[in-house]
Design a protein around this motif. Structure first.
Motif, PDB file in Angstrom:
ATOM      1  N   LEU A 135     -21.654  12.985   6.690  1.00  0.00           N
ATOM      2  CA  LEU A 135     -21.461  13.149   5.258  1.00  0.00           C
ATOM      3  C   LEU A 135     -21.282  11.800   4.576  1.00  0.00           C
ATOM      4  O   LEU A 135     -21.903  11.522   3.543  1.00  0.00           O
ATOM      5  CB  LEU A 135     -20.251  14.041   4.988  1.00  0.00           C
ATOM      6  CG  LEU A 135     -19.801  14.146   3.524  1.00  0.00           C
ATOM      7  CD1 LEU A 135     -20.927  14.679   2.645  1.00  0.00           C
ATOM      8  CD2 LEU A 135     -18.569  15.035   3.411  1.00  0.00           C
ATOM      9  N   VAL A 136     -20.415  10.953   5.134  1.00  0.00           N
ATOM     10  CA  VAL A 136     -20.166   9.643   4.534  1.00  0.00           C
ATOM     11  C   VAL A 136     -21.454   8.827   4.456  1.00  0.00           C
ATOM     12  O   VAL A 136     -21.730   8.160   3.455  1.00  0.00           O
ATOM     13  CB  VAL A 136     -19.084   8.877   5.326  1.00  0.00           C
ATOM     14  CG1 VAL A 136     -18.984   7.423   4.872  1.00  0.00           C
ATOM     15  CG2 VAL A 136     -17.729   9.572   5.163  1.00  0.00           C
ATOM     16  N   GLN A 137     -22.256   8.886   5.514  1.00  0.00           N
ATOM     17  CA  GLN A 137     -23.502   8.129   5.547  1.00  0.00           C
ATOM     18  C   GLN A 137     -24.468   8.604   4.454  1.00  0.00           C
ATOM     19  O   GLN A 137     -25.177   7.804   3.836  1.00  0.00           O
ATOM     20  CB  GLN A 137     -24.165   8.242   6.905  1.00  0.00           C
ATOM     21  CG  GLN A 137     -25.435   7.403   7.041  1.00  0.00           C
ATOM     22  CD  GLN A 137     -26.018   7.474   8.441  1.00  0.00           C
ATOM     23  OE1 GLN A 137     -25.557   8.234   9.293  1.00  0.00           O
ATOM     24  NE2 GLN A 137     -27.039   6.670   8.705  1.00  0.00           N
ATOM     25  N   ALA A 138     -24.483   9.905   4.208  1.00  0.00           N
ATOM     26  CA  ALA A 138     -25.431  10.467   3.241  1.00  0.00           C
ATOM     27  C   ALA A 138     -24.882  10.483   1.818  1.00  0.00           C
ATOM     28  O   ALA A 138     -25.639  10.714   0.875  1.00  0.00           O
ATOM     29  CB  ALA A 138     -25.798  11.888   3.658  1.00  0.00           C
ATOM     30  N   GLN A 150     -11.049   9.659   2.852  1.00  0.00           N
ATOM     31  CA  GLN A 150     -10.573   8.322   2.494  1.00  0.00           C
ATOM     32  C   GLN A 150     -11.736   7.391   2.190  1.00  0.00           C
ATOM     33  O   GLN A 150     -11.689   6.602   1.239  1.00  0.00           O
ATOM     34  CB  GLN A 150      -9.705   7.762   3.618  1.00  0.00           C
ATOM     35  CG  GLN A 150      -8.375   8.481   3.775  1.00  0.00           C
ATOM     36  CD  GLN A 150      -7.655   8.126   5.064  1.00  0.00           C
ATOM     37  OE1 GLN A 150      -8.238   7.516   5.967  1.00  0.00           O
ATOM     38  NE2 GLN A 150      -6.394   8.490   5.159  1.00  0.00           N
ATOM     39  N   GLU A 151     -12.791   7.479   2.984  1.00  0.00           N
ATOM     40  CA  GLU A 151     -13.966   6.620   2.758  1.00  0.00           C
ATOM     41  C   GLU A 151     -14.666   6.994   1.455  1.00  0.00           C
ATOM     42  O   GLU A 151     -15.083   6.119   0.692  1.00  0.00           O
ATOM     43  CB  GLU A 151     -14.938   6.740   3.942  1.00  0.00           C
ATOM     44  CG  GLU A 151     -14.435   6.121   5.228  1.00  0.00           C
ATOM     45  CD  GLU A 151     -14.195   4.628   5.074  1.00  0.00           C
ATOM     46  OE1 GLU A 151     -15.062   3.946   4.498  1.00  0.00           O
ATOM     47  OE2 GLU A 151     -13.131   4.148   5.515  1.00  0.00           O
ATOM     48  N   ARG A 205     -15.387   5.346  -3.198  1.00  0.00           N
ATOM     49  CA  ARG A 205     -16.606   5.303  -4.010  1.00  0.00           C
ATOM     50  C   ARG A 205     -16.607   6.324  -5.134  1.00  0.00           C
ATOM     51  O   ARG A 205     -17.343   6.167  -6.107  1.00  0.00           O
ATOM     52  CB  ARG A 205     -17.839   5.557  -3.126  1.00  0.00           C
ATOM     53  CG  ARG A 205     -18.111   4.477  -2.102  1.00  0.00           C
ATOM     54  CD  ARG A 205     -19.350   4.840  -1.296  1.00  0.00           C
ATOM     55  NE  ARG A 205     -19.027   5.426  -0.012  1.00  0.00           N
ATOM     56  CZ  ARG A 205     -19.901   6.069   0.744  1.00  0.00           C
ATOM     57  NH1 ARG A 205     -21.135   6.236   0.324  1.00  0.00           N
ATOM     58  NH2 ARG A 205     -19.545   6.560   1.901  1.00  0.00           N
ATOM     59  N   ASP A 206     -15.819   7.379  -4.978  1.00  0.00           N
ATOM     60  CA  ASP A 206     -15.883   8.487  -5.929  1.00  0.00           C
ATOM     61  C   ASP A 206     -14.474   9.001  -6.208  1.00  0.00           C
ATOM     62  O   ASP A 206     -13.835   9.584  -5.329  1.00  0.00           O
ATOM     63  CB  ASP A 206     -16.761   9.611  -5.353  1.00  0.00           C
ATOM     64  CG  ASP A 206     -17.069  10.698  -6.375  1.00  0.00           C
ATOM     65  OD1 ASP A 206     -16.332  10.809  -7.370  1.00  0.00           O
ATOM     66  OD2 ASP A 206     -18.051  11.436  -6.178  1.00  0.00           O
ATOM     67  N   VAL A 240      -5.408  11.335  -0.733  1.00  0.00           N
ATOM     68  CA  VAL A 240      -6.793  11.296  -1.231  1.00  0.00           C
ATOM     69  C   VAL A 240      -6.971  12.257  -2.404  1.00  0.00           C
ATOM     70  O   VAL A 240      -8.078  12.593  -2.775  1.00  0.00           O
ATOM     71  CB  VAL A 240      -7.803  11.628  -0.112  1.00  0.00           C
ATOM     72  CG1 VAL A 240      -7.796  10.545   0.945  1.00  0.00           C
ATOM     73  CG2 VAL A 240      -7.506  12.991   0.511  1.00  0.00           C
ATOM     74  N   ARG A 241      -5.847  12.702  -2.983  1.00  0.00           N
ATOM     75  CA  ARG A 241      -5.858  13.613  -4.135  1.00  0.00           C
ATOM     76  C   ARG A 241      -6.694  14.856  -3.866  1.00  0.00           C
ATOM     77  O   ARG A 241      -7.565  15.238  -4.643  1.00  0.00           O
ATOM     78  CB  ARG A 241      -6.358  12.873  -5.383  1.00  0.00           C
ATOM     79  CG  ARG A 241      -5.426  11.757  -5.806  1.00  0.00           C
ATOM     80  CD  ARG A 241      -5.775  11.174  -7.167  1.00  0.00           C
ATOM     81  NE  ARG A 241      -7.045  10.472  -7.165  1.00  0.00           N
ATOM     82  CZ  ARG A 241      -8.114  10.904  -7.810  1.00  0.00           C
ATOM     83  NH1 ARG A 241      -8.091  12.034  -8.474  1.00  0.00           N
ATOM     84  NH2 ARG A 241      -9.228  10.206  -7.789  1.00  0.00           N
TER      85      ARG A 241
END
Length: 234
Positions: A42-45, A69-70, A74-75, A96-97
Motif C-alpha cells: 500500500l505504501v509503495q502504491a 505512520q508512513e 504524506r497525507d 496517526v489520528r
C-alpha cells in the motif's frame, strides 16, 4: 468514497468485499475499493488517491500501524480505521489520528455504522466553502485547505496550504460557522482546523508544522474537541 484495504487474510478480504458491497447497496454510498496484501504494498502504491484506509494491524513485511505512520507523512487528510484481533493494539492509533478500529471477527453492524460515519465526515469536509472578501477582491476557500485562522489587528488571516489570505470578520463569527466542521479555538487568537493537529505537548499544539499556544482557560475544552474529532464524534 475511495477505499484502500491492506489485509493479508484471504477470509477477511472476502468478508470485507461483501460488507462494502452491502453498505453501498443499503446506504447508497458510491464507493470503490483496492486491496493490498500488506502495508508495504500500500505504501509503495500510495499517491494520496484515497479517502479511507482500512488497515490490518498485524501483517507481514509491514504492519498497518507502520504503514499508517508512513502515509501520514504524506497525507494529513485520509481517514484511517484499523482492523485488529486485540483492541489494545489499536491504542497507538491516536498517534496517526486514526478515526477508529474494528475487532476481528468483524461485525457487519459495527462496520457499517463506522463506515457511514466516515462517509458523513468526508462529505462535510469536502462540501463546505468560504467566500472571503479580501483586499484584492473575492477569494473562495474550501475547508480542507485551511490550517488555522488567526486574528491580527481586528482582521482575519487564513493560513492555508496556498499561503495566507486576509479578510474582514471576527473569530467568534468564524468559530460559530466552522465548529461543526472540525474547527476549535486553542486560544483567543487562533481557530484551528483539527485535522492538521499532529501533536500536543504541554501548552502547545503543532498545527501543520506551526506551534500554537494553548491557553490555560481553553486547554480542557480544546483537548476534548480534539479527542472527539479523532474519535469520529465530530
Amino acid at each position: 468514497m475511495r477505499i484502500a484495504v491492506a489485509e493479508d487474510e484471504a477470509a477477511c478480504v472476502t468478508q470485507l468485499k461483501r460488507y462494502l458491497a452491502q453498505v453501498q447497496e443499503e446506504a447508497g454510498i458510491p464507493l470503490s475499493a483496492d486491496f493490498f496484501p500488506d502495508g508495504a504494498a500500500l505504501v509503495q502504491a500510495y499517491s494520496g488517491n484515497y479517502d479511507v484506509l482500512l488497515l490490518d494491524i498485524e501483517m507481514p513485511l509491514m504492519d498497518g500501524m507502520t504503514a499508517a505512520q508512513e502515509i501520514r507523512k504524506r497525507d494529513s487528510e485520509v481517514m484511517i480505521m484499523f482492523i485488529t484481533r486485540m483492541a489494545r493494539y489499536a491504542v497507538k492509533g491516536y498517534q496517526v489520528r486514526a478515526f477508529d478500529f474494528v475487532v476481528k471477527p468483524i461485525s457487519y453492524s459495527i462496520f457499517s455504522v463506522k463506515l457511514r460515519q466516515m462517509a458523513d465526515q468526508i462529505e462535510r469536509r469536502s462540501g463546505k466553502e468560504l467566500l472571503l472578501t479580501t483586499e484584492d477582491g473575492v477569494c473562495r476557500l474550501t475547508l480542507p485547505h485551511i490550517h488555522y485562522i488567526e486574528v491580527i489587528n481586528h482582521r482575519l488571516q487564513f493560513h492555508t496550504d496556498q499561503g495566507i489570505r486576509k479578510s474582514a470578520g471576527t473569530l467568534n463569527q468564524m468559530e460559530k460557522e466552522l465548529h461543526p466542521y472540525g474547527f476549535a479555538r486553542c486560544n483567543s487568537g487562533f481557530l484551528v482546523n483539527l485535522r492538521y493537529v499532529t501533536e500536543v505537548r504541554k501548552n502547545v499544539a503543532v498545527v501543520a508544522g506551526e506551534e500554537l499556544i494553548i491557553s490555560r482557560p481553553r486547554r480542557k475544552a480544546f483537548l476534548q474537541e480534539l479527542t472527539d474529532y479523532v474519535g469520529g464524534l465530530r
